[in-house]
Design a protein around this motif. Structure first.
Motif, PDB file in Angstrom:
ATOM      1  N   TRP A  62      -9.002   8.052   7.575  1.00 16.85           N
ATOM      2  CA  TRP A  62      -7.743   7.365   7.302  1.00 16.85           C
ATOM      3  C   TRP A  62      -7.398   6.360   8.388  1.00 16.85           C
ATOM      4  O   TRP A  62      -6.877   5.280   8.098  1.00 16.85           O
TER       5      TRP A  62
ATOM      6  N   PHE B 125      -9.509   3.392   7.637  1.00 10.99           N
ATOM      7  CA  PHE B 125      -9.010   2.699   6.446  1.00 10.99           C
ATOM      8  C   PHE B 125      -7.751   1.897   6.769  1.00 10.99           C
ATOM      9  O   PHE B 125      -7.638   0.712   6.427  1.00 10.99           O
TER      10      PHE B 125
ATOM     11  N   GLU C  59      -2.976   5.067  -2.622  1.00  8.81           N
ATOM     12  CA  GLU C  59      -4.006   5.933  -2.046  1.00  8.81           C
ATOM     13  C   GLU C  59      -3.402   7.316  -1.791  1.00  8.81           C
ATOM     14  O   GLU C  59      -2.324   7.433  -1.209  1.00  8.81           O
ATOM     15  N   TRP C  60      -4.108   8.341  -2.234  1.00  9.95           N
ATOM     16  CA  TRP C  60      -3.651   9.722  -2.086  1.00  9.95           C
ATOM     17  C   TRP C  60      -4.434  10.433  -0.985  1.00  9.95           C
ATOM     18  O   TRP C  60      -5.647  10.267  -0.868  1.00  9.95           O
ATOM     19  N   HIS C  61      -3.713  11.230  -0.184  1.00 10.50           N
ATOM     20  CA  HIS C  61      -4.395  12.136   0.737  1.00 10.50           C
ATOM     21  C   HIS C  61      -4.093  13.572   0.310  1.00 10.50           C
ATOM     22  O   HIS C  61      -3.193  13.817  -0.509  1.00 10.50           O
TER      23      HIS C  61
ATOM     24  N   LEU D 106       0.859  -1.176   0.000  1.00  9.62           N
ATOM     25  CA  LEU D 106       0.000   0.000   0.000  1.00  9.62           C
ATOM     26  C   LEU D 106       0.899   1.230   0.000  1.00  9.62           C
ATOM     27  O   LEU D 106       1.682   1.441   0.921  1.00  9.62           O
TER      28      LEU D 106
ATOM     29  N   TYR E 143      -7.154  -2.062   6.630  1.00  6.78           N
ATOM     30  CA  TYR E 143      -6.137  -2.622   5.741  1.00  6.78           C
ATOM     31  C   TYR E 143      -5.158  -3.500   6.528  1.00  6.78           C
ATOM     32  O   TYR E 143      -4.819  -4.601   6.094  1.00  6.78           O
TER      33      TYR E 143
ATOM     34  N   PRO F 210     -12.463  -0.626   1.292  1.00  7.37           N
ATOM     35  CA  PRO F 210     -12.793   0.594   0.533  1.00  7.37           C
ATOM     36  C   PRO F 210     -11.778   1.698   0.784  1.00  7.37           C
ATOM     37  O   PRO F 210     -11.179   1.787   1.864  1.00  7.37           O
ATOM     38  N   SER F 211     -11.578   2.550  -0.218  1.00  4.72           N
ATOM     39  CA  SER F 211     -10.689   3.698  -0.062  1.00  4.72           C
ATOM     40  C   SER F 211     -11.228   4.622   1.013  1.00  4.72           C
ATOM     41  O   SER F 211     -12.443   4.673   1.246  1.00  4.72           O
ATOM     42  N   PRO F 212     -10.358   5.374   1.680  1.00  6.87           N
ATOM     43  CA  PRO F 212     -10.834   6.336   2.675  1.00  6.87           C
ATOM     44  C   PRO F 212     -11.719   7.384   2.003  1.00  6.87           C
ATOM     45  O   PRO F 212     -11.393   7.889   0.928  1.00  6.87           O
TER      46      PRO F 212
ATOM     47  N   VAL G  81       0.971   5.167   0.290  1.00  4.86           N
ATOM     48  CA  VAL G  81       0.183   6.311   0.748  1.00  4.86           C
ATOM     49  C   VAL G  81       0.955   7.577   0.398  1.00  4.86           C
ATOM     50  O   VAL G  81       2.083   7.779   0.882  1.00  4.86           O
TER      51      VAL G  81
ATOM     52  N   ARG H 145      -1.168  -0.958  -4.328  1.00  2.67           N
ATOM     53  CA  ARG H 145      -2.373  -0.159  -4.183  1.00  2.67           C
ATOM     54  C   ARG H 145      -1.911   1.244  -3.814  1.00  2.67           C
ATOM     55  O   ARG H 145      -1.105   1.413  -2.894  1.00  2.67           O
TER      56      ARG H 145
END
Length: 264
Positions: A227, A230, A213-215, A185, A234, A243-245, A187, A211
């Motif tokens: 987050w 999430f 995921e962007w914040h 993952l 995870y 699911p995505s945050p 981030v 995977r």
């Protein structure tokens, strides 16, 4: 007595941080996970001098500081527990990973003594987490990593790389290239001026089972409630359909914090 069902995760702090600072920054996530996840925070082997920090700042940007690296508590001349540390030291061109072998051997010994489900790193720690994940896939490429001719630990179930990148050196190339396949993952922060998208792509591009995921924030591990939930889900089930945050409500600031009081 029954064995604990908690998943054990090895936690690697960022450059110029240390285990105590990173543990504090991850306090909200630790509290959220409760007894489900056992976080094991490790100090990097290299204590950084003011000269090391100045060199690192010059190699990233002229405006970099301990605050930018998410390590404003770190100090080289007071409490030893707050001394800034690194997994390796860098030159201005970022072409040398001085001391990386020492960090690899330190983590080899830690992995050999216990069983870990996964590894979680931030910034330089994220690069180190990915490197160890890749090395456990093909440990023979660095023979000193072996213990009595065998891998010190099975391949990890997952890796979380927050603000990660691929370090450049012949050793790193032999471990990473052409790719690594540990479920990872990534981030990433949309406004991260330390780990810009071009640099983070050096790691995500060779991560086969990834995977992303962007914040909406900068150089830190996000920890708003969405987050935290999430990441907790995870870590408990990294191979599941998590699911995505959800986007933060418009009434809240765009950037998150790793603890309630300070940016991470």
């Amino acid at each position: 007595m029954a064995a604990s069902s908690a998943k054990k995760v090895l936690m690697l702090h960022g450059y110029a941080q240390n285990a105590a600072i990173f543990s504090k920054r991850m306090g909200a996530l630790r509290k959220s996970c409760g007894k489900d996840i056992e976080f094991v925070f490790i100090d990097a082997p290299h204590v950084l001098s003011p000269v090391d920090l100045a060199e690192a700042f010059r190699s990233s940007s002229e405006t970099s500081s301990l605050d930018d690296l998410g390590a404003q508590e770190a100090t080289a001349d007071s409490d030893p527990a707050l001394m800034p540390r690194g997994w390796w030291k860098v030159n201005a061109a970022r072409t040398q990973t001085v001391g990386l072998e020492d960090a690899i051997l330190q983590l080899r010994d830690i992995l050999h003594k216990d069983h870990y489900h996964g590894i979680f790193g931030f910034s330089q720690g994220a690069a180190m987490a990915a490197l160890i994940s890749a090395l456990l896939e093909k440990p023979a490429v660095f023979p000193p990593f072996l213990v009595d001719g065998k891998p010190p630990h099975p391949p990890l179930t997952f890796c979380v790389a927050a603000a990660g990148f691929r370090p450049t050196s012949p050793l790193c190339d032999s471990i990473f290239l052409p790719s690594f396949s540990t479920p990872t993952l990534h981030v990433l922060g949309r406004t991260d001026v330390i780990m810009v998208e071009e640099r983070s792509k050096t790691l995500t591009d060779i991560s086969v089972n990834k995977r992303i995921e962007w914040h909406d924030g900068g150089h830190f591990v996000p920890s708003k409630a969405n987050w935290r939930n999430f990441l907790k889900a995870y870590l408990k089930d990294p191979l599941g359909d998590v699911p995505s945050p959800a986007p933060s409500p418009a009434s809240q600031p765009a950037s998150g914090t790793a603890t309630p009081a300070t940016p991470a």
